[in-house]
Scaffold this active site. Sequence first.
Site, PDB file in Angstrom:
ATOM      1  N   CYS A   1       0.768  -1.073   0.148  1.00 25.29           N
ATOM      2  CA  CYS A   1       0.141  -0.034  -0.024  1.00 25.29           C
ATOM      3  C   CYS A   1       0.984   1.401  -0.256  1.00 25.29           C
ATOM      4  O   CYS A   1       0.546   2.303  -0.616  1.00 25.29           O
ATOM      5  CB  CYS A   1      -0.983   0.063   1.177  1.00 25.29           C
ATOM      6  SG  CYS A   1      -1.908  -1.375   1.017  1.00 25.29           S
ATOM      7  N   THR A   2       2.146   1.192   0.563  1.00 23.16           N
ATOM      8  CA  THR A   2       2.978   2.391   0.833  1.00 23.16           C
ATOM      9  C   THR A   2       3.333   2.868  -0.685  1.00 23.16           C
ATOM     10  O   THR A   2       3.500   3.384  -1.113  1.00 23.16           O
ATOM     11  CB  THR A   2       3.922   1.938   1.825  1.00 23.16           C
ATOM     12  OG1 THR A   2       3.186   2.134   3.259  1.00 23.16           O
ATOM     13  CG2 THR A   2       5.033   3.230   1.683  1.00 23.16           C
TER      14      THR A   2
END
Length: 149
Positions: free
Chosen positions: A44-45
């Site tokens: 997600c980062t």
Amino acid sequence: MLKVGDSLPQFEGKNQDGKTVTSSEFIGKKLIIFFYPQANTPTCTVEACNLSDHYSQLEKAGFQLLGISGDSVKKQKNFHSKFSFPYDLIADDDHYIIEKFGVWQEKNTFGKTYMGIVRTTFIFNEKGVCERVIEKVTSKTAAEQILEG
């Protein structure tokens, strides 16, 4: 799941600063909404940072951008501050928005079945009509996937 031709669902949610954001604010603008499973996780980062790194290109193409996950406002604030994202992250810990878009689904990882957010990107035109759905998001090239469409 929401599909091409569907209208932008009416919703409101709190951003990373606790400010209410509504879908109606984006009518008249092109909008990208990306759903991601969890703030501050590796994949997600990578996705959120890729979109941040290419934000000026997305803006030049006329897009507004919103990230949504099932995290709390506090977790979104931490994620947003840590990476200085130039766009809002919406906290949807009750899954109200997530379910409207149909991205809360059964998932299977390493033989374990559970309910979770399916990483998906929706692109809406100025009239609030969905023009594209990217179901197979490649986190490292998320912005390129949007811009190539």
